[in-house]
Design an enzyme around this catalytic site. Structure first.
Site, short mmCIF file in Angstrom:
data_model
loop_
_atom_site.label_atom_id
_atom_site.label_comp_id
_atom_site.label_asym_id
_atom_site.label_seq_id
_atom_site.Cartn_x
_atom_site.Cartn_y
_atom_site.Cartn_z
N GLU A 1 -19.99 -28.69 -5.63
CA GLU A 1 -19.03 -28.03 -6.51
C GLU A 1 -18.02 -29.06 -7.00
OE1 GLU A 1 -17.53 -24.61 -4.06
OE2 GLU A 1 -19.15 -25.30 -2.82
N HIS B 1 -20.98 -22.53 -8.58
CA HIS B 1 -21.33 -22.36 -7.16
C HIS B 1 -22.82 -22.08 -6.93
CE1 HIS B 1 -20.60 -21.32 -2.96
NE2 HIS B 1 -19.33 -21.67 -3.12
N HIS C 1 -11.73 -18.88 -3.39
CA HIS C 1 -12.48 -18.67 -4.63
C HIS C 1 -11.91 -17.58 -5.53
CE1 HIS C 1 -15.28 -21.59 -3.33
NE2 HIS C 1 -16.10 -20.84 -2.62
C1 BGC Z 1 -16.88 -23.07 0.61
C2 BGC Z 1 -17.35 -22.47 1.89
C3 BGC Z 1 -17.54 -20.99 1.68
C4 BGC Z 1 -18.54 -20.80 0.56
C5 BGC Z 1 -18.61 -19.33 0.21
C6 BGC Z 1 -17.93 -22.86 -0.42
O1 BGC Z 1 -17.48 -23.33 -1.63
O2 BGC Z 1 -16.61 -24.44 0.75
O3 BGC Z 1 -16.41 -22.68 2.94
O4 BGC Z 1 -17.97 -20.35 2.82
O5 BGC Z 1 -18.14 -21.46 -0.57
O6 BGC Z 1 -19.85 -18.87 0.13
#
Ligand code: BGC
Length: 389
Positions: A353, A222, A148
Protein backbone atom coordinates in the site's frame (compact mmCIF):
# COMPACT_ATOMS: atom_id res chain seq x y z
CA UNK A 1 -7.37 17.26 -71.48
CA UNK A 2 -8.30 13.96 -73.09
CA UNK A 3 -11.72 12.44 -72.49
CA UNK A 4 -10.13 9.59 -70.53
CA UNK A 5 -8.23 11.97 -68.17
CA UNK A 6 -11.39 13.99 -67.51
CA UNK A 7 -13.12 10.72 -66.56
CA UNK A 8 -10.35 9.78 -64.05
CA UNK A 9 -10.46 13.24 -62.47
CA UNK A 10 -14.22 12.92 -62.20
CA UNK A 11 -13.88 9.66 -60.27
CA UNK A 12 -11.23 11.14 -57.93
CA UNK A 13 -13.40 14.19 -57.15
CA UNK A 14 -16.41 11.93 -56.55
CA UNK A 15 -14.43 9.71 -54.15
CA UNK A 16 -13.05 12.73 -52.25
CA UNK A 17 -16.56 14.15 -51.93
CA UNK A 18 -17.90 10.79 -50.69
CA UNK A 19 -15.07 10.57 -48.13
CA UNK A 20 -15.85 14.04 -46.79
CA UNK A 21 -19.55 13.21 -46.58
CA UNK A 22 -18.91 9.95 -44.70
CA UNK A 23 -16.58 11.77 -42.27
CA UNK A 24 -19.23 14.41 -41.58
CA UNK A 25 -21.92 11.75 -40.99
CA UNK A 26 -19.64 9.81 -38.70
CA UNK A 27 -18.97 12.97 -36.65
CA UNK A 28 -22.68 13.48 -36.12
CA UNK A 29 -23.64 9.89 -35.35
CA UNK A 30 -20.54 8.33 -33.81
CA UNK A 31 -18.81 11.17 -31.98
CA UNK A 32 -19.18 11.21 -28.21
CA UNK A 33 -20.93 14.14 -26.57
CA UNK A 34 -18.64 16.98 -25.46
CA UNK A 35 -16.70 16.12 -22.30
CA UNK A 36 -17.17 12.36 -22.66
CA UNK A 37 -13.88 11.63 -24.30
CA UNK A 38 -14.44 8.77 -26.71
CA UNK A 39 -16.72 6.96 -24.30
CA UNK A 40 -19.26 6.15 -27.02
CA UNK A 41 -16.62 4.24 -28.96
CA UNK A 42 -14.93 2.64 -25.95
CA UNK A 43 -15.46 -1.07 -26.17
CA UNK A 44 -12.87 -1.64 -23.45
CA UNK A 45 -14.47 0.17 -20.51
CA UNK A 46 -17.95 -1.15 -19.94
CA UNK A 47 -20.16 -0.74 -16.87
CA UNK A 48 -22.53 -3.55 -15.87
CA UNK A 49 -24.92 -3.85 -12.95
CA UNK A 50 -23.26 -5.67 -10.00
CA UNK A 51 -26.01 -5.68 -7.40
CA UNK A 52 -27.52 -3.30 -4.87
CA UNK A 53 -26.85 -2.04 -1.37
CA UNK A 54 -29.54 -2.86 1.23
CA UNK A 55 -30.96 0.68 0.68
CA UNK A 56 -31.40 -0.04 -3.04
CA UNK A 57 -28.39 1.94 -4.30
CA UNK A 58 -27.18 0.34 -7.52
CA UNK A 59 -23.56 -0.81 -7.80
CA UNK A 60 -21.84 -1.07 -11.17
CA UNK A 61 -18.87 -3.12 -12.28
CA UNK A 62 -16.54 -1.76 -14.98
CA UNK A 63 -14.43 -4.04 -17.10
CA UNK A 64 -11.19 -2.80 -18.64
CA UNK A 65 -9.26 -4.91 -21.12
CA UNK A 66 -6.08 -4.25 -23.03
CA UNK A 67 -4.79 -5.77 -26.30
CA UNK A 68 -2.48 -8.12 -24.34
CA UNK A 69 -5.52 -9.71 -22.73
CA UNK A 70 -5.02 -8.16 -19.31
CA UNK A 71 -8.37 -7.49 -17.70
CA UNK A 72 -9.39 -5.48 -14.63
CA UNK A 73 -12.84 -5.31 -13.08
CA UNK A 74 -13.56 -2.43 -10.73
CA UNK A 75 -16.82 -1.66 -8.95
CA UNK A 76 -18.34 1.59 -7.79
CA UNK A 77 -18.74 0.25 -4.21
CA UNK A 78 -15.51 1.26 -2.49
CA UNK A 79 -13.83 1.98 -5.86
CA UNK A 80 -12.85 -1.67 -5.45
CA UNK A 81 -10.67 -3.73 -7.76
CA UNK A 82 -12.67 -6.96 -7.91
CA UNK A 83 -10.39 -8.93 -10.22
CA UNK A 84 -7.16 -8.49 -12.13
CA UNK A 85 -6.32 -11.03 -14.80
CA UNK A 86 -2.66 -11.02 -15.76
CA UNK A 87 -0.76 -13.31 -18.16
CA UNK A 88 1.82 -15.74 -16.79
CA UNK A 89 5.00 -16.67 -18.67
CA UNK A 90 3.01 -18.85 -21.09
CA UNK A 91 0.41 -16.17 -21.68
CA UNK A 92 -2.20 -17.92 -19.53
CA UNK A 93 -4.38 -15.44 -17.66
CA UNK A 94 -4.80 -15.75 -13.90
CA UNK A 95 -6.76 -13.59 -11.46
CA UNK A 96 -4.12 -12.39 -9.03
CA UNK A 97 -6.18 -10.50 -6.43
CA UNK A 98 -8.29 -11.88 -3.59
CA UNK A 99 -11.96 -10.98 -3.34
CA UNK A 100 -15.51 -12.20 -3.85
CA UNK A 101 -17.52 -13.29 -6.89
CA UNK A 102 -20.46 -11.10 -5.93
CA UNK A 103 -21.23 -7.83 -4.15
CA UNK A 104 -22.72 -9.65 -1.14
CA UNK A 105 -19.35 -10.93 0.04
CA UNK A 106 -17.95 -7.41 0.05
CA UNK A 107 -20.97 -6.14 1.99
CA UNK A 108 -20.74 -8.89 4.60
CA UNK A 109 -17.05 -9.16 5.54
CA UNK A 110 -14.17 -7.77 3.59
CA UNK A 111 -10.76 -7.00 5.08
CA UNK A 112 -10.51 -4.20 2.47
CA UNK A 113 -10.09 -6.61 -0.49
CA UNK A 114 -9.10 -4.38 -3.45
CA UNK A 115 -10.51 -1.27 -1.76
CA UNK A 116 -9.80 2.39 -2.25
CA UNK A 117 -8.94 3.38 1.32
CA UNK A 118 -9.55 6.80 2.89
CA UNK A 119 -9.95 9.45 4.22
CA UNK A 120 -6.87 8.22 6.08
CA UNK A 121 -5.28 4.90 5.16
CA UNK A 122 -3.88 2.88 8.09
CA UNK A 123 -4.07 3.88 11.74
CA UNK A 124 -4.50 7.08 13.70
CA UNK A 125 -3.67 6.38 17.36
CA UNK A 126 -6.66 6.53 19.76
CA UNK A 127 -8.62 8.00 16.83
CA UNK A 128 -7.57 11.49 17.85
CA UNK A 129 -5.47 14.32 16.52
CA UNK A 130 -5.07 18.05 17.03
CA UNK A 131 -5.16 20.51 14.18
CA UNK A 132 -4.61 24.24 14.68
CA UNK A 133 -5.41 23.88 18.40
CA UNK A 134 -8.66 21.93 17.92
CA UNK A 135 -8.87 18.25 18.93
CA UNK A 136 -10.79 15.97 16.57
CA UNK A 137 -12.18 12.57 17.56
CA UNK A 138 -12.57 10.00 14.83
CA UNK A 139 -14.52 6.74 14.75
CA UNK A 140 -12.58 4.01 16.63
CA UNK A 141 -12.89 0.78 14.65
CA UNK A 142 -9.68 -1.08 15.56
CA UNK A 143 -9.60 -1.38 19.34
CA UNK A 144 -9.09 2.17 20.57
CA UNK A 145 -7.61 3.21 17.21
CA UNK A 146 -8.95 4.52 13.92
CA UNK A 147 -8.17 2.28 10.91
CA UNK A 148 -8.61 2.92 7.17
CA UNK A 149 -11.04 5.81 7.48
CA UNK A 150 -13.30 4.45 10.24
CA UNK A 151 -16.57 2.53 10.44
CA UNK A 152 -17.69 3.66 7.00
CA UNK A 153 -14.52 4.56 5.16
CA UNK A 154 -14.14 5.23 1.43
CA UNK A 155 -14.12 1.44 0.91
CA UNK A 156 -17.80 1.29 1.94
CA UNK A 157 -19.30 4.13 -0.08
CA UNK A 158 -20.53 4.17 -3.67
CA UNK A 159 -18.37 6.27 -6.00
CA UNK A 160 -19.56 8.00 -9.18
CA UNK A 161 -17.91 6.40 -12.21
CA UNK A 162 -16.99 7.90 -15.58
CA UNK A 163 -15.27 5.62 -18.08
CA UNK A 164 -12.82 6.98 -20.63
CA UNK A 165 -10.65 5.79 -23.48
CA UNK A 166 -7.20 7.08 -24.46
CA UNK A 167 -4.80 6.21 -27.26
CA UNK A 168 -3.00 3.33 -25.50
CA UNK A 169 -5.07 3.07 -22.35
CA UNK A 170 -8.56 2.97 -20.94
CA UNK A 171 -9.97 3.52 -17.50
CA UNK A 172 -12.57 4.77 -15.09
CA UNK A 173 -12.59 7.92 -13.01
CA UNK A 174 -14.25 7.43 -9.61
CA UNK A 175 -15.40 10.46 -7.62
CA UNK A 176 -16.65 10.82 -4.08
CA UNK A 177 -17.55 13.79 -1.89
CA UNK A 178 -16.78 13.11 1.77
CA UNK A 179 -18.78 15.60 3.80
CA UNK A 180 -17.66 17.76 6.73
CA UNK A 181 -17.74 15.68 9.94
CA UNK A 182 -17.86 12.28 8.20
CA UNK A 183 -16.24 9.71 10.53
CA UNK A 184 -15.12 12.74 12.58
CA UNK A 185 -12.96 14.43 9.92
CA UNK A 186 -13.12 18.17 9.32
CA UNK A 187 -14.01 19.64 5.94
CA UNK A 188 -15.82 18.64 2.78
CA UNK A 189 -13.32 16.63 0.79
CA UNK A 190 -13.92 16.12 -2.93
CA UNK A 191 -11.79 13.24 -4.08
CA UNK A 192 -11.17 11.15 -7.14
CA UNK A 193 -9.22 8.09 -8.07
CA UNK A 194 -8.59 7.23 -11.70
CA UNK A 195 -7.90 3.61 -12.56
CA UNK A 196 -6.13 3.30 -15.93
CA UNK A 197 -5.14 0.06 -17.63
CA UNK A 198 -2.42 0.75 -20.18
CA UNK A 199 -1.34 -1.29 -23.20
CA UNK A 200 1.93 -1.93 -21.29
CA UNK A 201 0.18 -4.03 -18.63
CA UNK A 202 0.22 -1.23 -16.09
CA UNK A 203 -2.58 -0.55 -13.66
CA UNK A 204 -2.19 3.12 -12.88
CA UNK A 205 -3.90 4.87 -9.96
CA UNK A 206 -4.13 8.66 -9.83
CA UNK A 207 -5.54 10.26 -6.71
CA UNK A 208 -6.69 13.85 -6.23
CA UNK A 209 -8.53 15.67 -3.47
CA UNK A 210 -9.48 19.22 -2.50
CA UNK A 211 -10.97 20.45 0.76
CA UNK A 212 -12.71 23.48 2.27
CA UNK A 213 -11.10 23.05 5.76
CA UNK A 214 -7.67 21.74 6.75
CA UNK A 215 -7.89 17.94 7.10
CA UNK A 216 -5.61 14.90 7.09
CA UNK A 217 -5.75 12.92 3.82
CA UNK A 218 -3.97 9.66 2.98
CA UNK A 219 -5.45 7.56 0.19
CA UNK A 220 -4.29 4.12 -0.87
CA UNK A 221 -5.16 0.92 -2.69
CA UNK A 222 -5.67 -2.30 -0.73
CA UNK A 223 -5.46 -5.26 -3.10
CA UNK A 224 -4.31 -8.56 -1.62
CA UNK A 225 -2.08 -9.98 -4.35
CA UNK A 226 -1.10 -13.57 -4.98
CA UNK A 227 0.89 -13.67 -8.22
CA UNK A 228 0.38 -17.44 -8.50
CA UNK A 229 -3.36 -16.75 -8.70
CA UNK A 230 -5.91 -15.99 -6.01
CA UNK A 231 -6.49 -19.02 -3.80
CA UNK A 232 -3.28 -20.76 -4.94
CA UNK A 233 -1.81 -21.24 -1.46
CA UNK A 234 0.31 -18.80 0.51
CA UNK A 235 2.60 -16.04 -0.71
CA UNK A 236 5.61 -17.04 1.41
CA UNK A 237 7.48 -18.27 -1.69
CA UNK A 238 7.17 -14.93 -3.51
CA UNK A 239 10.42 -13.02 -3.85
CA UNK A 240 10.22 -9.40 -2.71
CA UNK A 241 12.34 -6.28 -3.04
CA UNK A 242 11.40 -3.11 -1.10
CA UNK A 243 13.56 -0.09 -1.81
CA UNK A 244 13.78 1.24 1.72
CA UNK A 245 16.67 1.63 4.16
CA UNK A 246 14.39 2.47 7.09
CA UNK A 247 10.92 1.74 8.43
CA UNK A 248 8.59 3.06 11.14
CA UNK A 249 8.50 0.59 14.11
CA UNK A 250 5.13 0.13 15.82
CA UNK A 251 3.79 -0.59 19.32
CA UNK A 252 1.54 -3.56 20.15
CA UNK A 253 -1.49 -1.71 18.72
CA UNK A 254 0.43 -1.24 15.41
CA UNK A 255 0.77 2.51 16.02
CA UNK A 256 4.17 3.90 14.99
CA UNK A 257 6.40 4.82 17.91
CA UNK A 258 7.67 7.83 15.94
CA UNK A 259 11.09 6.28 15.48
CA UNK A 260 12.61 5.80 11.99
CA UNK A 261 14.72 2.66 12.22
CA UNK A 262 17.30 1.19 9.81
CA UNK A 263 16.34 -2.18 8.26
CA UNK A 264 19.97 -3.27 7.80
CA UNK A 265 20.86 -6.60 9.38
CA UNK A 266 17.23 -7.44 10.25
CA UNK A 267 14.33 -9.46 8.83
CA UNK A 268 12.87 -6.12 7.71
CA UNK A 269 15.55 -5.63 5.04
CA UNK A 270 14.26 -6.32 1.50
CA UNK A 271 16.77 -4.20 -0.40
CA UNK A 272 18.14 -7.42 -1.88
CA UNK A 273 15.46 -9.87 -3.09
CA UNK A 274 14.22 -12.17 -0.30
CA UNK A 275 11.48 -14.75 -0.08
CA UNK A 276 8.64 -13.28 1.98
CA UNK A 277 8.67 -16.43 4.12
CA UNK A 278 12.40 -16.76 4.68
CA UNK A 279 12.52 -14.59 7.83
CA UNK A 280 8.85 -13.97 8.60
CA UNK A 281 9.16 -16.08 11.77
CA UNK A 282 11.51 -13.43 13.17
CA UNK A 283 8.82 -10.74 12.85
CA UNK A 284 6.22 -11.08 15.62
CA UNK A 285 2.78 -11.33 13.99
CA UNK A 286 4.25 -11.18 10.48
CA UNK A 287 4.98 -8.16 8.28
CA UNK A 288 2.62 -5.23 8.81
CA UNK A 289 4.94 -2.25 8.58
CA UNK A 290 5.37 1.06 6.86
CA UNK A 291 8.63 1.34 4.94
CA UNK A 292 10.25 4.73 4.40
CA UNK A 293 11.05 4.56 0.70
CA UNK A 294 14.59 5.48 -0.37
CA UNK A 295 13.63 8.20 -2.80
CA UNK A 296 15.79 10.39 -5.03
CA UNK A 297 13.14 13.09 -5.50
CA UNK A 298 9.38 13.65 -5.58
CA UNK A 299 8.47 12.02 -8.90
CA UNK A 300 7.31 8.54 -9.82
CA UNK A 301 9.97 6.10 -8.55
CA UNK A 302 10.27 2.37 -8.16
CA UNK A 303 9.27 1.27 -4.65
CA UNK A 304 9.04 -2.53 -4.80
CA UNK A 305 9.27 -5.60 -7.05
CA UNK A 306 7.66 -8.98 -6.53
CA UNK A 307 8.42 -12.21 -8.41
CA UNK A 308 6.51 -15.48 -8.20
CA UNK A 309 8.62 -18.45 -9.39
CA UNK A 310 5.88 -20.87 -10.59
CA UNK A 311 3.94 -18.47 -12.87
CA UNK A 312 7.05 -16.30 -13.33
CA UNK A 313 4.84 -13.25 -12.99
CA UNK A 314 6.51 -10.03 -11.88
CA UNK A 315 4.85 -7.00 -10.31
CA UNK A 316 6.65 -3.67 -10.05
CA UNK A 317 5.27 -0.96 -7.79
CA UNK A 318 6.06 2.66 -8.61
CA UNK A 319 4.83 5.66 -6.69
CA UNK A 320 5.15 9.33 -5.84
CA UNK A 321 4.41 8.50 -2.16
CA UNK A 322 7.04 8.49 0.62
CA UNK A 323 5.83 5.28 2.33
CA UNK A 324 4.83 1.70 1.56
CA UNK A 325 2.86 -0.55 3.92
CA UNK A 326 3.90 -4.17 3.47
CA UNK A 327 1.20 -6.38 4.97
CA UNK A 328 1.66 -10.16 4.66
CA UNK A 329 -2.02 -11.09 5.15
CA UNK A 330 -1.45 -12.01 8.81
CA UNK A 331 -5.09 -11.66 9.86
CA UNK A 332 -6.49 -13.92 7.11
CA UNK A 333 -7.45 -17.05 9.05
CA UNK A 334 -9.43 -19.36 6.77
CA UNK A 335 -12.82 -17.94 7.79
CA UNK A 336 -13.32 -16.27 4.41
CA UNK A 337 -14.31 -18.23 1.32
CA UNK A 338 -13.62 -16.00 -1.66
CA UNK A 339 -13.76 -16.21 -5.44
CA UNK A 340 -14.39 -19.67 -6.97
CA UNK A 341 -14.83 -21.14 -3.49
CA UNK A 342 -11.20 -20.57 -2.49
CA UNK A 343 -10.56 -20.44 1.25
CA UNK A 344 -8.29 -17.58 2.25
CA UNK A 345 -5.87 -18.76 4.93
CA UNK A 346 -3.11 -16.88 6.74
CA UNK A 347 -0.54 -15.31 4.37
CA UNK A 348 -2.43 -16.25 1.18
CA UNK A 349 -2.22 -12.66 -0.09
CA UNK A 350 0.01 -9.66 0.48
CA UNK A 351 -0.64 -5.91 0.23
CA UNK A 352 1.78 -3.22 -0.90
CA UNK A 353 0.00 0.00 0.00
CA UNK A 354 1.63 3.22 -1.18
CA UNK A 355 0.93 5.93 1.38
CA UNK A 356 2.07 8.58 3.83
CA UNK A 357 3.11 7.17 7.19
CA UNK A 358 0.50 5.86 9.65
CA UNK A 359 -0.48 8.19 12.51
CA UNK A 360 1.21 11.19 10.85
CA UNK A 361 -1.34 13.65 12.30
CA UNK A 362 0.14 12.79 15.73
CA UNK A 363 3.76 12.51 14.65
CA UNK A 364 5.31 15.93 13.98
CA UNK A 365 8.50 14.24 12.73
CA UNK A 366 6.68 12.48 9.85
CA UNK A 367 5.92 14.16 6.49
CA UNK A 368 2.67 16.14 6.87
CA UNK A 369 -0.62 14.67 5.68
CA UNK A 370 -2.63 17.87 6.20
CA UNK A 371 -4.37 19.22 3.12
CA UNK A 372 -5.29 22.92 3.25
CA UNK A 373 -8.04 24.68 1.31
CA UNK A 374 -6.74 26.01 -2.00
CA UNK A 375 -4.20 23.16 -2.27
CA UNK A 376 -4.62 19.92 -4.24
CA UNK A 377 -3.73 16.51 -2.87
CA UNK A 378 -2.26 14.53 -5.76
CA UNK A 379 -0.48 11.18 -5.70
CA UNK A 380 0.22 8.52 -8.31
CA UNK A 381 0.93 4.79 -8.13
CA UNK A 382 1.52 2.15 -10.79
CA UNK A 383 1.34 -1.63 -10.45
CA UNK A 384 3.14 -2.92 -13.55
CA UNK A 385 3.05 -6.56 -14.65
CA UNK A 386 5.49 -8.60 -16.71
CA UNK A 387 7.02 -12.07 -16.68
CA UNK A 388 10.51 -13.46 -16.27
CA UNK A 389 12.09 -16.08 -18.56
C1 BGC B 1 -3.08 -3.01 7.84
C2 BGC B 1 -3.34 -4.20 8.69
C3 BGC B 1 -4.83 -4.44 8.70
C4 BGC B 1 -5.29 -4.65 7.28
C5 BGC B 1 -6.80 -4.71 7.26
C6 BGC B 1 -3.53 -3.30 6.46
O1 BGC B 1 -3.37 -2.18 5.67
O2 BGC B 1 -1.71 -2.67 7.83
O3 BGC B 1 -2.89 -4.00 10.02
O4 BGC B 1 -5.17 -5.54 9.48
O5 BGC B 1 -4.93 -3.58 6.49
O6 BGC B 1 -7.27 -5.73 6.56
Amino acid sequence: MSKQKTHVWGIIIFLLGLGALLLACNKEAGAPPKGEKNVAKAQTAIGDPFGQLPDGTAVELYTLTNPKGMKARIMTYGGTLVSLEVPDRNGALGDIVLGYDSLDGYLQASPYFGSTVGRYANRIGRGRFKLKGVEYTLAANNGPNHLHGGLKGFDKVVWKATPFEEKSARGVKFEYLSTDGEEGYPGNLACSVIYTLTDDNEMRLDYRAVTDKPTPVNLTHHSYFNLAGQGAGDILGHELVIKADTFTPVDEGLIPTGEIKPVKGSAMDFNAAQLIGSRIGLVPGGYDHNYVLSRAGRGMESAAEVFEPASRRVMDVLTTEPGLQFYSGNFLDGTITGKSGKVYRKHCGFCLETQHFPDSPNKPGFPSTILDPGKTYETHTIYKFSTRK
